[in-house]
Design a protein around this motif. Structure first.
Motif, PDB file in Angstrom:
ATOM      1  N   ALA A 169       0.626  -1.209   0.100  1.00 30.67           N
ATOM      2  CA  ALA A 169       0.019   0.028   0.030  1.00 30.67           C
ATOM      3  C   ALA A 169       0.724   1.284  -0.128  1.00 30.67           C
ATOM      4  O   ALA A 169       0.507   2.313  -0.575  1.00 30.67           O
ATOM      5  CB  ALA A 169      -0.846  -0.051   1.301  1.00 30.67           C
ATOM      6  N   GLU A 170       2.050   1.339   0.624  1.00 29.17           N
ATOM      7  CA  GLU A 170       2.831   2.405   0.771  1.00 29.17           C
ATOM      8  C   GLU A 170       3.505   2.594  -0.428  1.00 29.17           C
ATOM      9  O   GLU A 170       3.545   3.424  -1.103  1.00 29.17           O
ATOM     10  CB  GLU A 170       3.864   2.227   1.823  1.00 29.17           C
ATOM     11  CG  GLU A 170       5.078   3.322   1.897  1.00 29.17           C
ATOM     12  CD  GLU A 170       6.243   3.021   2.813  1.00 29.17           C
ATOM     13  OE1 GLU A 170       6.974   3.662   2.956  1.00 29.17           O
ATOM     14  OE2 GLU A 170       6.203   2.056   3.483  1.00 29.17           O
ATOM     15  N   LEU A 171       3.898   1.522  -1.201  1.00 27.47           N
ATOM     16  CA  LEU A 171       4.608   1.579  -2.498  1.00 27.47           C
ATOM     17  C   LEU A 171       3.513   2.225  -3.522  1.00 27.47           C
ATOM     18  O   LEU A 171       3.913   3.091  -4.475  1.00 27.47           O
ATOM     19  CB  LEU A 171       5.397   0.177  -2.974  1.00 27.47           C
ATOM     20  CG  LEU A 171       5.869   0.197  -4.318  1.00 27.47           C
ATOM     21  CD1 LEU A 171       7.137   1.466  -4.253  1.00 27.47           C
ATOM     22  CD2 LEU A 171       6.618  -1.187  -4.488  1.00 27.47           C
ATOM     23  N   LEU A 172       2.461   1.522  -3.547  1.00 28.30           N
ATOM     24  CA  LEU A 172       1.510   2.067  -4.474  1.00 28.30           C
ATOM     25  C   LEU A 172       1.116   3.422  -4.257  1.00 28.30           C
ATOM     26  O   LEU A 172       0.799   4.253  -5.294  1.00 28.30           O
ATOM     27  CB  LEU A 172       0.050   1.271  -4.219  1.00 28.30           C
ATOM     28  CG  LEU A 172      -0.813   1.583  -5.258  1.00 28.30           C
ATOM     29  CD1 LEU A 172      -0.568   1.193  -6.851  1.00 28.30           C
ATOM     30  CD2 LEU A 172      -2.537   0.440  -4.720  1.00 28.30           C
ATOM     31  N   ALA A 173       0.780   3.798  -3.183  1.00 26.31           N
ATOM     32  CA  ALA A 173       0.597   5.209  -2.922  1.00 26.31           C
ATOM     33  C   ALA A 173       1.675   6.285  -3.356  1.00 26.31           C
ATOM     34  O   ALA A 173       1.771   7.460  -3.802  1.00 26.31           O
ATOM     35  CB  ALA A 173       0.439   5.578  -1.296  1.00 26.31           C
ATOM     36  N   ALA A 174       2.847   5.850  -3.090  1.00 26.21           N
ATOM     37  CA  ALA A 174       4.267   6.486  -3.621  1.00 26.21           C
ATOM     38  C   ALA A 174       3.893   6.349  -5.324  1.00 26.21           C
ATOM     39  O   ALA A 174       4.528   7.488  -5.807  1.00 26.21           O
ATOM     40  CB  ALA A 174       5.474   6.031  -3.259  1.00 26.21           C
ATOM     41  N   ALA A 175       3.782   5.481  -5.902  1.00 25.67           N
ATOM     42  CA  ALA A 175       3.870   5.274  -7.316  1.00 25.67           C
ATOM     43  C   ALA A 175       2.848   6.199  -7.857  1.00 25.67           C
ATOM     44  O   ALA A 175       2.559   6.859  -8.806  1.00 25.67           O
ATOM     45  CB  ALA A 175       3.341   3.899  -7.844  1.00 25.67           C
ATOM     46  N   ARG A 176       1.373   6.269  -7.359  1.00 27.19           N
ATOM     47  CA  ARG A 176       0.591   7.315  -7.713  1.00 27.19           C
ATOM     48  C   ARG A 176       0.728   8.665  -7.601  1.00 27.19           C
ATOM     49  O   ARG A 176       0.646   9.525  -8.210  1.00 27.19           O
ATOM     50  CB  ARG A 176      -0.753   6.822  -6.793  1.00 27.19           C
ATOM     51  CG  ARG A 176      -1.330   5.477  -7.238  1.00 27.19           C
ATOM     52  CD  ARG A 176      -2.676   4.887  -6.370  1.00 27.19           C
ATOM     53  NE  ARG A 176      -3.827   5.879  -6.893  1.00 27.19           N
ATOM     54  CZ  ARG A 176      -4.699   6.435  -6.401  1.00 27.19           C
ATOM     55  NH1 ARG A 176      -4.693   6.250  -5.011  1.00 27.19           N
ATOM     56  NH2 ARG A 176      -5.734   7.032  -7.080  1.00 27.19           N
ATOM     57  N   ALA A 177       1.490   8.976  -6.195  1.00 25.98           N
ATOM     58  CA  ALA A 177       2.014  10.427  -6.008  1.00 25.98           C
ATOM     59  C   ALA A 177       2.947  10.669  -7.325  1.00 25.98           C
ATOM     60  O   ALA A 177       3.050  12.183  -7.589  1.00 25.98           O
ATOM     61  CB  ALA A 177       2.309  10.412  -4.765  1.00 25.98           C
TER      62      ALA A 177
END
Length: 86
Positions: free
Chosen positions: A23-31
């Motif tokens: 979830a942290e990596l996905l949020a970073a990718a989206r940001a």
């Protein structure tokens, strides 16, 4: 026990850690994508920070194709429960 935990002997706590890291990596990718679309100077800062937090930054100068060829599941971080690492 789920099929995943029985096949790989992964505890529920390990799954929670994996889901949180994903979830942290996905949020970073989206940001990062949003930052690039807004023309920010360094949109990769979000992904770079998430990777650094988990000790997963690639070595300097490595070619992307090499990283893709080495695709592997990283080791789970050690958990600390009541001051005792597991």
């Amino acid at each position: 026990m789920t099929a995943l935990t029985s096949t790989y002997a992964v505890s529920r706590e390990d799954l929670v850690v994996l889901v949180a890291a994903y979830a942290e990596l996905l949020a970073a990718a989206r940001a990062t994508v949003a930052a690039a679309e807004q023309g920010e100077i360094d949109p990769l800062v979000h992904v770079r920070h998430a990777l650094a937090a988990h000790g997963q930054l690639p070595p300097a100068g490595v070619r992307p194709v090499v990283l893709l060829a080495q695709c592997a599941v990283p080791a789970l971080p050690r958990r600390v429960v009541a001051g005792v690492s597991s």
